[in-house]
Structures are given as C-alpha cells and as structure tokens.
Design a protein around this motif. Sequence first.
Motif, short mmCIF file in Angstrom:
data_model
loop_
_atom_site.label_atom_id
_atom_site.label_comp_id
_atom_site.label_asym_id
_atom_site.label_seq_id
_atom_site.Cartn_x
_atom_site.Cartn_y
_atom_site.Cartn_z
N ASN A 106 0.86 -1.18 0.00
CA ASN A 106 0.00 0.00 0.00
C ASN A 106 0.90 1.23 0.00
O ASN A 106 2.13 1.11 0.07
CB ASN A 106 -0.90 -0.02 1.24
N THR A 107 0.31 2.41 -0.06
CA THR A 107 1.08 3.63 0.07
C THR A 107 0.34 4.63 0.93
O THR A 107 -0.90 4.61 0.98
CB THR A 107 1.37 4.27 -1.30
N TYR A 108 1.09 5.48 1.62
CA TYR A 108 0.48 6.56 2.38
C TYR A 108 0.64 7.90 1.68
O TYR A 108 0.51 8.95 2.29
CB TYR A 108 1.07 6.61 3.79
N GLY A 109 0.94 7.85 0.40
CA GLY A 109 1.06 9.08 -0.36
C GLY A 109 2.50 9.46 -0.63
O GLY A 109 3.43 8.70 -0.39
N GLN A 110 2.66 10.67 -1.12
CA GLN A 110 3.98 11.15 -1.52
C GLN A 110 4.70 11.70 -0.29
O GLN A 110 4.65 12.90 -0.02
CB GLN A 110 3.84 12.20 -2.62
N MET A 111 5.38 10.82 0.41
CA MET A 111 5.99 11.19 1.67
C MET A 111 7.50 11.04 1.61
O MET A 111 8.03 10.00 1.19
CB MET A 111 5.42 10.35 2.81
N ALA A 112 8.19 12.08 2.04
CA ALA A 112 9.65 12.05 2.13
C ALA A 112 10.08 11.14 3.28
O ALA A 112 9.29 10.84 4.18
CB ALA A 112 10.20 13.46 2.34
N ASN A 113 11.33 10.74 3.27
CA ASN A 113 11.82 9.84 4.33
C ASN A 113 11.73 10.46 5.72
O ASN A 113 11.48 9.76 6.70
CB ASN A 113 13.26 9.41 4.03
N TRP A 114 11.94 11.77 5.82
CA TRP A 114 11.85 12.38 7.16
C TRP A 114 10.41 12.28 7.68
O TRP A 114 10.19 12.08 8.88
CB TRP A 114 12.34 13.82 7.15
N GLN A 115 9.42 12.40 6.78
CA GLN A 115 8.03 12.26 7.20
C GLN A 115 7.71 10.81 7.58
O GLN A 115 6.99 10.56 8.55
CB GLN A 115 7.11 12.71 6.07
N LEU A 116 8.24 9.86 6.81
CA LEU A 116 8.01 8.45 7.12
C LEU A 116 8.60 8.09 8.48
O LEU A 116 7.98 7.37 9.27
CB LEU A 116 8.62 7.57 6.02
N LEU A 117 9.79 8.58 8.76
CA LEU A 117 10.41 8.27 10.05
C LEU A 117 9.64 8.92 11.18
O LEU A 117 9.37 8.30 12.22
CB LEU A 117 11.87 8.75 10.06
#
Length: 461
Positions: free
Chosen positions: A262-273
């Motif tokens: 799945n995906t949570y959208g266009q998220m940068a790595n800092w947002q994912l962390l």
Amino acid sequence: MATEAKRPKVDEGPEPLRHFLQWCDGVGLKLSSKVCVSREGTVAQYGMLATEDVDEGEVLFSIPRSALLHQGTTKVSSLLEQDRDSLESSSGWVPLLLALLYEYTSPRSHWGPYLSLWTDFSTLDHPMFWSKAERDGLLRGTGVAEAVDTDLVNIRREYAEVVLPFMAKHADLWDPQKHSLELYTRLVAFVMAYSFQEPLDDDEEDDDEEEQEEKVHNPPMMVPMADMLNHVSDHNANLEYTPACLKMVSVRPIRKGEEVFNTYGQMANWQLLHMYGFTEPYPNNGHDTADIPMVNLYTAATQGIQSDVDRRLAEEKQELLFRTVGEKGAFIFGKQGCLTDTELHTALKVLCMSMEDFQEFRENEGWEEDDEEEEEQISLAFSNEGLPGLQAEWRSLIHAAARLTLASYAAGSGEESKNGDGELMEDEVARAGLSHRQQRALQVRHGQKSILLRVLELTKS
C-alpha cells in the motif's frame, strides 16, 4: 538494497494472527483467495502476499464500515458524542484515542482479536521514543527532532487538559492509573502509524474557501487488515472508500509470490520516520525532500551588510517575508527542483529589491497573482533544468542558503563520525554495524544532503 518494512510488527507466533483472521471472517471482511497474510516472504513480520497472479483492478479484500474502529463504532461512542465539545483539541484525535484506551484495555472488546496483535505497542520505534540525545545527535538538521519535540509537548498538554478531566468525569470507564500518559503516547504513535483518514468527498472539496477553513478534516480511523500491508512509494495496491465498505484494490498486476504494498502518499523519508518509524532505503524514495529554511536564505542575503540604512531595509524585508512565509518557514526541494517555487521566487525578488522598489511593493501590498503561464515559467525556472539559468544574484543566494543548511546537519555518532554520510552509505560493512535507529537516521540525512548537494552543484558560479 532490499526494500525495508513500513514499520515493525509484533512477533506473537500464529495464535494472535489466527484469531484475528477468524475475527475477520466473523465481521464480514472478504479476503480474496489470491492473497494471504503471511510472516514469510514479506519485508516485515506480517504482510500480504499474492498466492496467484493478480490483475490490475482486482479487489484484494473489502471490509464493512461496521468493522472499522473509531469513535463512532466503539462501545463508548455515545459518551464521546455527548462530550464532543469538551474533547476538541488541536490534533482532533482525542475521541479516537479515548476509544482506543477503552477498547484496548477491555477484556470483552469487540476488537480484541485485532488489538491483540500489539501486546503493549512496545515495538513502535518512532523517534518520539528515542532519547532526546539520540534525536538531537542523529537527526539534527533534518527537521525530525523539532517535529518530535513539538509532538511531545502537545501530547502532554492534550492529555493533561482534555483527557484527564474527561476520565475524571467518567471514572467508571477510564482510570488514569491504567490509561496513563505513557499508554496514551503509545496509542498516539499507533494512530500515526496505522490509522487511515478518509478523503473529503467532492461536495466538501467544492465548498468555498471560507467554509473550507471552518471544516475539520475527516478524523482518523483504524482499518483492520489494511494496516497489515507494508508501504513503499512504488506501491501496487490502494485503499478505496465506498459508502458500504473499504476496498484494497490492485493498481497494477501483481505476480504470484510478490508482496502487496500500500502507500500513504507522496511522503519524504523524514516524514516516514517521524510518522511511521521507518524509512525507504536510498535512493528508492522518489518523494524525498530537503528544506532550506527561510532564515538561512535571509542570512545569506544579509551577509556583508555594513551600513545602518541597508540593515534597516533588510530587517523590513525580513519582517514582511516572515509574515508571508513564516519565521520557521522553509523552501522545499525535491529530486527535480524546488517544490515551493512561487514562494522562493517571491522571497528572492523581495530580498534583492532596491529601497525604492521595496517601498512600492509594500504600498501596493505585493504583486498581482501570477497567471497560469507565469506559474509554469516560475516552475521551470526553479527546476533542476532551470536553476543554472537563474540570474547570478539569485543563484548566489540559493547556493549560500543551501550551504548554510548543509552545515546544520549532525555528523552522526560512533562509526558515523569517522565518515561522511555519503561514504558510509557506500561502506556496507560499516553500515551493517549501525543500530536500527542509526541506519534510519542515516537514510534521512543522506537523502536530504544529496538533494542539497545537487542544489549547490546547479547554483555554483
């Protein structure tokens, strides 16, 4: 490098998973025969695998809305609705969190088999659970440490000012000893990592701007089974919302044996962390970004000022830009250039104005809004292709601001301090010796630094 997990899952053996799947059958969740939930062959302890070839557009599972867990479906929904006004907060999550506090600790909860997949949420490894020394040391410059500090302050305030008074009013159902700040914080991380938020419908999106400002976004909800899927930006499935149920639908063919992502959208790595406690390995995340703070662009523009007149002019420009961009605002750069090109264009024009032009600009309260053609020209000018062609003064400011931003990053600790992040990324042996947290922080830092180094290259004189 192998794709990394969305977030850690609890390894409880087959028993909790079997009970959960039995619960899914009981609540009317329909799982396609072409997929299965597995702990083998996935990037995390739990994930979903294709057991047969799946075509694009196939429904992998559907879950009725009655099986979703949120403040409207919990056993205590009437109380939460009754006291709705007193539960308002900046996050908007308090009703869901109170529902989770109740359902998680209730031995007769309808969602017990689902929530039992997480025994105490101790496997969640968001930076909010790192020590402050770890955050400040490993994530300095990335924006994550500051975001977490803000989160923790808000969580403590929300718990003290909103949650505790509500629990005192309903002491027969909630107990601060059992429903502690520590558990509340864990559940905040749980909601951050596992909840879903239904998009506004078309009618809501068509409301005028004034009504939109007054609207509260749809609150988050827990969607059993959907949160078993791991995330990558290059995903092969997507969650769709219908009035009767939610469906996970394949968005491209999935071959037998492949994992369903799945995906949570266009998220940068800092947002994912920050939000989920994981990163995608470099350079897999095409949505990675790096911020150049407004204050760094202003510092670059004021270096070398000597006269009082020029200093006062610079301070007036700063005041205006801080009002429009924000004192803590930033210009966001992605892998293809600046994503906030209009704001950067405005800031550069203001910072490079003569006193006469600036006074006229203030008297006119800015410029007229750019038309579509001008916006396209600005977007091209601040893309990677356009940056080398900017006027020299603008290139110089962006270059100096990017250099100041790079200087703000942590060098790391332990093994990292002996190498630059770029060198460390190339050294598999050294990287393997890093802790889980050090590796995640490295992915964030290196991705952001790579973007900033590219900006430096494109704006050099």
